[in-house]
Design a protein around this motif. Structure first.
Motif, PDB file in Angstrom:
ATOM      1  N   PHE A  38      72.921  40.200  34.327  1.00 48.30           N
ATOM      2  CA  PHE A  38      72.299  38.956  34.802  1.00 48.30           C
ATOM      3  C   PHE A  38      71.663  39.195  36.167  1.00 48.30           C
ATOM      4  O   PHE A  38      70.590  38.722  36.447  1.00 48.30           O
ATOM      5  CB  PHE A  38      73.339  37.832  34.910  1.00 48.30           C
ATOM      6  CG  PHE A  38      73.647  37.133  33.609  1.00 48.30           C
ATOM      7  CD1 PHE A  38      73.436  37.740  32.380  1.00 48.30           C
ATOM      8  CD2 PHE A  38      74.153  35.833  33.612  1.00 48.30           C
ATOM      9  CE1 PHE A  38      73.715  37.087  31.189  1.00 48.30           C
ATOM     10  CE2 PHE A  38      74.434  35.168  32.426  1.00 48.30           C
ATOM     11  CZ  PHE A  38      74.224  35.788  31.215  1.00 48.30           C
ATOM     12  N   THR A  39      72.375  39.908  37.011  1.00 46.97           N
ATOM     13  CA  THR A  39      71.819  40.267  38.319  1.00 46.97           C
ATOM     14  C   THR A  39      72.401  41.608  38.725  1.00 46.97           C
ATOM     15  O   THR A  39      73.621  41.813  38.673  1.00 46.97           O
ATOM     16  CB  THR A  39      72.077  39.173  39.391  1.00 46.97           C
ATOM     17  OG1 THR A  39      71.776  39.707  40.681  1.00 46.97           O
ATOM     18  CG2 THR A  39      73.503  38.644  39.365  1.00 46.97           C
ATOM     19  N   SER A  64      71.954  44.787  41.651  1.00 46.82           N
ATOM     20  CA  SER A  64      71.387  45.203  42.939  1.00 46.82           C
ATOM     21  C   SER A  64      71.666  46.678  43.152  1.00 46.82           C
ATOM     22  O   SER A  64      72.824  47.092  43.100  1.00 46.82           O
ATOM     23  CB  SER A  64      72.049  44.435  44.088  1.00 46.82           C
ATOM     24  OG  SER A  64      71.779  43.069  43.994  1.00 46.82           O
ATOM     25  N   LEU A  74      75.718  47.090  42.471  1.00 43.45           N
ATOM     26  CA  LEU A  74      76.650  45.986  42.214  1.00 43.45           C
ATOM     27  C   LEU A  74      75.950  45.076  41.213  1.00 43.45           C
ATOM     28  O   LEU A  74      74.757  44.792  41.372  1.00 43.45           O
ATOM     29  CB  LEU A  74      76.878  45.178  43.483  1.00 43.45           C
ATOM     30  CG  LEU A  74      78.058  45.473  44.373  1.00 43.45           C
ATOM     31  CD1 LEU A  74      78.074  44.472  45.533  1.00 43.45           C
ATOM     32  CD2 LEU A  74      79.352  45.388  43.582  1.00 43.45           C
ATOM     33  N   ALA A  75      76.687  44.595  40.225  1.00 44.28           N
ATOM     34  CA  ALA A  75      76.021  43.798  39.194  1.00 44.28           C
ATOM     35  C   ALA A  75      76.961  42.779  38.592  1.00 44.28           C
ATOM     36  O   ALA A  75      78.170  43.014  38.495  1.00 44.28           O
ATOM     37  CB  ALA A  75      75.501  44.718  38.088  1.00 44.28           C
ATOM     38  N   SER A  76      76.398  41.655  38.178  1.00 42.31           N
ATOM     39  CA  SER A  76      77.146  40.663  37.427  1.00 42.31           C
ATOM     40  C   SER A  76      76.535  40.550  36.039  1.00 42.31           C
ATOM     41  O   SER A  76      75.318  40.416  35.889  1.00 42.31           O
ATOM     42  CB  SER A  76      77.147  39.310  38.153  1.00 42.31           C
ATOM     43  OG  SER A  76      77.920  39.421  39.346  1.00 42.31           O
ATOM     44  N   THR A 100      66.757  44.565  43.471  1.00 43.39           N
ATOM     45  CA  THR A 100      67.610  43.615  42.757  1.00 43.39           C
ATOM     46  C   THR A 100      66.817  42.998  41.616  1.00 43.39           C
ATOM     47  O   THR A 100      65.673  42.567  41.807  1.00 43.39           O
ATOM     48  CB  THR A 100      68.102  42.492  43.696  1.00 43.39           C
ATOM     49  OG1 THR A 100      68.927  43.067  44.709  1.00 43.39           O
ATOM     50  CG2 THR A 100      68.913  41.449  42.927  1.00 43.39           C
ATOM     51  N   HIS A 159      67.000  40.154  38.418  1.00 44.03           N
ATOM     52  CA  HIS A 159      67.646  39.079  37.672  1.00 44.03           C
ATOM     53  C   HIS A 159      67.061  39.073  36.260  1.00 44.03           C
ATOM     54  O   HIS A 159      65.844  38.911  36.105  1.00 44.03           O
ATOM     55  CB  HIS A 159      67.351  37.705  38.284  1.00 44.03           C
ATOM     56  CG  HIS A 159      67.885  37.505  39.678  1.00 44.03           C
ATOM     57  ND1 HIS A 159      67.655  36.363  40.391  1.00 44.03           N
ATOM     58  CD2 HIS A 159      68.650  38.296  40.470  1.00 44.03           C
ATOM     59  CE1 HIS A 159      68.258  36.457  41.579  1.00 44.03           C
ATOM     60  NE2 HIS A 159      68.852  37.621  41.654  1.00 44.03           N
ATOM     61  N   HIS A 208      77.676  39.809  45.998  1.00 41.70           N
ATOM     62  CA  HIS A 208      78.104  39.178  44.753  1.00 41.70           C
ATOM     63  C   HIS A 208      79.348  38.354  45.068  1.00 41.70           C
ATOM     64  O   HIS A 208      80.336  38.879  45.591  1.00 41.70           O
ATOM     65  CB  HIS A 208      78.374  40.225  43.671  1.00 41.70           C
ATOM     66  CG  HIS A 208      77.110  40.812  43.119  1.00 41.70           C
ATOM     67  ND1 HIS A 208      76.672  40.586  41.826  1.00 41.70           N
ATOM     68  CD2 HIS A 208      76.158  41.576  43.700  1.00 41.70           C
ATOM     69  CE1 HIS A 208      75.512  41.200  41.639  1.00 41.70           C
ATOM     70  NE2 HIS A 208      75.181  41.820  42.757  1.00 41.70           N
ATOM     71  N   LEU A 229      76.808  45.211  49.249  1.00 40.41           N
ATOM     72  CA  LEU A 229      76.189  46.512  49.504  1.00 40.41           C
ATOM     73  C   LEU A 229      75.042  46.255  50.468  1.00 40.41           C
ATOM     74  O   LEU A 229      74.291  45.294  50.267  1.00 40.41           O
ATOM     75  CB  LEU A 229      75.589  47.078  48.217  1.00 40.41           C
ATOM     76  CG  LEU A 229      76.381  48.037  47.365  1.00 40.41           C
ATOM     77  CD1 LEU A 229      75.500  48.489  46.187  1.00 40.41           C
ATOM     78  CD2 LEU A 229      76.823  49.248  48.176  1.00 40.41           C
TER      79      LEU A 229
END
Lengths: 285, 285
Positions: free
Chosen positions: A70-71, A73, A121-123, A234, A236, B75, B121
């Motif tokens: 979803f997101t 970075s 880093l990611a969700s 990043t 989305h 996040h 980050l």
């Protein structure tokens, strides 16, 4: 119609394509993956940042309980080269509808020590579980029909050196953002193109991570040349893309202090804004 | 003029202000910092995400060899509360002009175990070392003079519940983005305001991290109400801000599938675009 039948037969599919083979990872142990970074996604001699992001995105899709970024970075630390790499992932949080993870890609120095190339880093979530509601004021970029746009194959190489990635992409640039290739950059930080994969594979969330970083730098249209390395990117992902080519529009508004932002929008054939991204990149003035 | 002299005497400065005291960290050991999250930066009962980002940003400014956040991605994992927290940092890479770090903020559950709230980050550098070159097509938002704009103190509380943060901010909203407060949202995802700190402290890169997430949600002007929790927020600091109030403009173009982006621009009194940010947030439809 044997010709059409042949074309259909060779058209690659999601899961069975150059992009899928070149981002495929081998699980060494839970959360740790080996990959041989392909030389097929290099621009000049650098491995494309979107391809690398897709590799990390695929590792996290395996490591996390949800499959869709979803997101995400990414901070780019050192330049990657084609060849062996290891991706180490870490599940930060597992939630019902969203989970968050971290991943790093390492390569090896002459003594075999790991050197970190990128950290993300990611969700993640499940795009198919989202409601259909769309309220948007964003408008799809206006790009001339594909046969009035130009790709690397339509002229002399617009940048010095050969770039393997151009063989793997279907990239047709809007002529109004191609002034730089003719020595007459518009001065506007805009780049627009039709975008697909050369083997005909349709798009999925992972190939959107490639799409946002695959056009020539907007800096070229501002009149700058040379390498524009990404510091941070990043993305989305807002919707699963419909089949067919994408429209990608990239805009830079603020070049200051030797840095610029690149804002990308990716639209699918169904007229949906499927991804938005922003990167901070360095320029040499 | 004793009145003016008194006003000048109480005006807070960078390093000696509510914001600095409430983001101050105590180094427990190298790279690990304790802080008592202030109840002064809550909106309803939630700790403001920009304040939290500034806390993490300050920890990294201490842990890294460079002091200024150039790009920082956060996040948000679980909701923070006022009270004790620990920030753990990790130096990812130290370069000559840029260094990259990671930081996490933890609080404690009933058994005293650490619960991660936010992970970031970031790449840091030295804003003062950048060349002055600016080529921008971005234009500062047009906001009426401050005395024609409205803050929380100018009317009945526009949102339910008291919010301590409003006492610490100088927030004057453009009336054309205040329809929601009168029950007549414009339908456009825009929010604009003059922004400062109530005690008169000027801005620095850390307070810019607060500025991008301190306005009411754009969702209010789209006609939605309720909580709009941030999933991810990335800020690019592009220049050290000049003294005086900032202009902040936030835009949402795409509300889809229960998520929206908020793009913020922050302009200083010298007419420079000093920060750009984007966040992905959830809405309840």
């Amino acid at each position: 119609m044997p010709e059409a039948a042949t074309a259909a037969a060779v058209r690659a599919t999601i899961g069975d394509s150059e992009f899928d083979r070149d981002t495929a990872l081998t699980r060494r142990e839970p959360g740790v993956y080996d990959i041989d970074l392909s030389a097929g996604w290099t621009i000049i001699s650098a491995v494309n940042g979107g391809y690398l992001l897709a590799v990390l995105g695929r590792a996290l899709a395996d490591a996390l309980p949800h499959a869709d970024p979803f997101t995400i970075s990414a901070h780019y630390l050192t330049a990657s080269q084609p060849g062996p790499a290891v991706v180490r992932t870490d599940v930060v949080r597992s939630g019902r509808s969203l989970s968050t993870g971290q991943a790093s890609l390492f390569q090896y120095d002459d003594e075999g020590r790991e050197v970190e190339r990128i950290r993300v880093l990611a969700s993640y979530g499940d795009l198919d579980s989202l409601p259909d509601d769309v309220r948007t004021t964003a408008e799809a970029p206006v790009i001339p029909p594909m046969d009035q746009c130009f790709g690397p194959e339509d002229g002399p190489a617009p940048v010095d050196g050969s770039s393997a990635i151009t063989d793997r992409l279907m990239l047709k640039l809007d002529p109004s953002t191609l002034g730089w290739a003719l020595g007459a950059p518009s001065g506007k930080g805009e780049m627009r193109a039709w975008f697909g994969l050369a083997d005909g594979r349709d798009h999925d969330p992972l190939s959107l991570l490639l799409a946002v970083d695959a056009l020539p730098p907007t800096a070229f249209e501002i009149g700058l040349s040379g390498w524009v390395p990404t510091v941070e990117l990043t993305v989305h992902v807002r919707s699963r893309p419909a089949p067919g080519p994408l429209r990608v529009s990239i805009t830079t508004r603020n070049l200051a202090g030797g840095f610029l932002e690149e804002d990308a929008e990716v639209w699918d054939g169904a007229g949906r804004l499927v991804a938005q991204s922003r990167q901070l990149a360095r320029v040499r003035l």
